[in-house]
Scaffold this motif. Structure first.
Motif, PDB file in Angstrom:
ATOM      1  N   ASP A 136      50.880  28.398  51.831  1.00  6.29           N
ATOM      2  CA  ASP A 136      51.854  28.847  52.826  1.00  6.29           C
ATOM      3  C   ASP A 136      51.671  30.317  53.177  1.00  6.29           C
ATOM      4  N   ASN A 137      51.275  31.142  52.220  1.00  4.52           N
ATOM      5  CA  ASN A 137      51.166  32.576  52.477  1.00  4.52           C
ATOM      6  C   ASN A 137      49.849  33.178  52.012  1.00  4.52           C
ATOM      7  N   PHE A 138      48.825  32.341  51.731  1.00  5.17           N
ATOM      8  CA  PHE A 138      47.540  32.891  51.301  1.00  5.17           C
ATOM      9  C   PHE A 138      46.437  31.876  51.572  1.00  5.17           C
ATOM     10  N   THR A 139      45.204  32.352  51.486  1.00  3.70           N
ATOM     11  CA  THR A 139      44.004  31.508  51.523  1.00  3.70           C
ATOM     12  C   THR A 139      43.072  31.979  50.416  1.00  3.70           C
ATOM     13  N   ALA A 140      42.312  31.051  49.871  1.00  4.92           N
ATOM     14  CA  ALA A 140      41.352  31.376  48.813  1.00  4.92           C
ATOM     15  C   ALA A 140      40.047  30.650  49.095  1.00  4.92           C
ATOM     16  N   LYS A 178      43.373  35.977  49.651  1.00  5.79           N
ATOM     17  CA  LYS A 178      43.886  36.901  50.660  1.00  5.79           C
ATOM     18  C   LYS A 178      45.268  36.435  51.082  1.00  5.79           C
ATOM     19  N   PHE A 179      46.276  37.325  50.943  1.00  7.46           N
ATOM     20  CA  PHE A 179      47.651  37.005  51.273  1.00  7.46           C
ATOM     21  C   PHE A 179      47.978  37.464  52.692  1.00  7.46           C
ATOM     22  N   ASN A 180      49.051  36.912  53.225  1.00  5.51           N
ATOM     23  CA  ASN A 180      49.424  37.205  54.601  1.00  5.51           C
ATOM     24  C   ASN A 180      49.816  38.670  54.803  1.00  5.51           C
ATOM     25  N   ASP A 181      50.278  39.317  53.757  1.00  2.00           N
ATOM     26  CA  ASP A 181      50.667  40.732  53.874  1.00  2.00           C
ATOM     27  C   ASP A 181      49.497  41.679  53.719  1.00  2.00           C
ATOM     28  N   GLY A 182      48.254  41.129  53.614  1.00  4.60           N
ATOM     29  CA  GLY A 182      47.076  41.964  53.510  1.00  4.60           C
ATOM     30  C   GLY A 182      46.611  42.228  52.100  1.00  4.60           C
TER      31      GLY A 182
END
Length: 257
Positions: A136-140, A178-182
């Motif tokens: 929901d808030n990251f990709t790996a 990598k999270f949505n907030d950078g």
């Protein structure tokens, strides 16, 4: 009276004697004796006892060990060797889902047969893959190398078109989150566990394989800003935090036949 009785007895004796002589004559006429056969008149060419002898030298036997019929055991061994090829290569994709994440991968593996039994075989497999996790808030993204030790066993021993496989695996991977907030972290992970699956024969050279892990233990180390955080996780849910992998398998040994 005595004269008539004597006459009748004499007449009866005459009839019995005549019948006995007639029967003896008929038997004599029908009896075959050696005197009736002229053995000397039979030519030596008429019955040649040598003609009934079998001389091996008169026959050429086209027989060789290579062309000899093979025993059932030998035929079964050949069929078994074909069914469990010496080496295979597999490539495909995989998918997995959790409540908040979607997992997918592409992978390739090389299989080498270590031991062959009556209706089963042991294989070692070395593979590599690229994995991606979308939350929901990251990709790996993860690159990994996998080593497996698997037993392949035919479900139907007579035909061997479908095999059940099971064994152990170890996987080492590295990647980044990598999270949505950078915020971004790098990590390495080591996973060991149990794996099960099926192999379905399509043709002598091609087959279809399905695999998934059923019990996993994972050690992961995250690194960011010079800090390392290590965590351990164990799970055993099918298709939860793990991949259901689909592979197309090419058999090298069968293509040579």
């Amino acid at each position: 009276m005595k004269t008539k009785l004597l006459f009748l007895m004499t007449f009866a004796f005459f009839l019995i004697n005549s019948a006995t002589q007639l029967q003896s004559q008929n038997l004599y006429e029908n009896e075959i004796t050696f005197q009736d056969l002229d053995i000397a008149s039979i030519s030596s060419q008429t019955i040649d006892l040598k003609s009934y002898e079998v001389n091996i030298d008169d026959y050429e036997l086209d027989y060789s060990v290579e062309n000899a019929p093979k025993s059932i055991t030998q035929n079964d061994a050949q069929v078994n060797a074909v069914a469990y090829a010496l080496s295979m290569v597999a490539f495909g994709v995989g998918f997995g889902f959790t409540e908040f994440e979607t997992l997918w991968c592409i992978h390739a593996e090389y299989y080498l047969r270590l031991a062959l039994f009556t209706n089963s075989a042991i294989y070692a497999a070395l593979g590599a893959g690229y994995n991606s996790i979308n939350g929901d808030n990251f990709t790996a993204n993860i690159l990994d190398v996998t080593l497996k030790l698997l037993m392949f066993a035919a479900l139907v021993k007579r035909y061997q078109q479908v095999k059940f496989l099971y064994g152990i695996f170890g996987r080492y991977g590295f990647g980044s989150e990598k999270f949505n907030d950078g915020f971004k972290t790098d990590f390495t992970r080591l996973v060991v566990g149990l794996i099960v699956g099926f192999q379905i024969l399509i043709s002598p050279q091609w087959s279809f394989m399905i695999q998934t892990s059923v019990l996993n233990y994972q050690e992961q180390i995250r690194k960011y800003s010079g800090i390392e955080i290590k965590d351990n996780t164990t799970w055993g849910l099918i298709n939860k935090n793990n991949i259901l992998a689909f592979s197309l398998v090419y058999t090298f040994a069968n293509s040579k036949r």
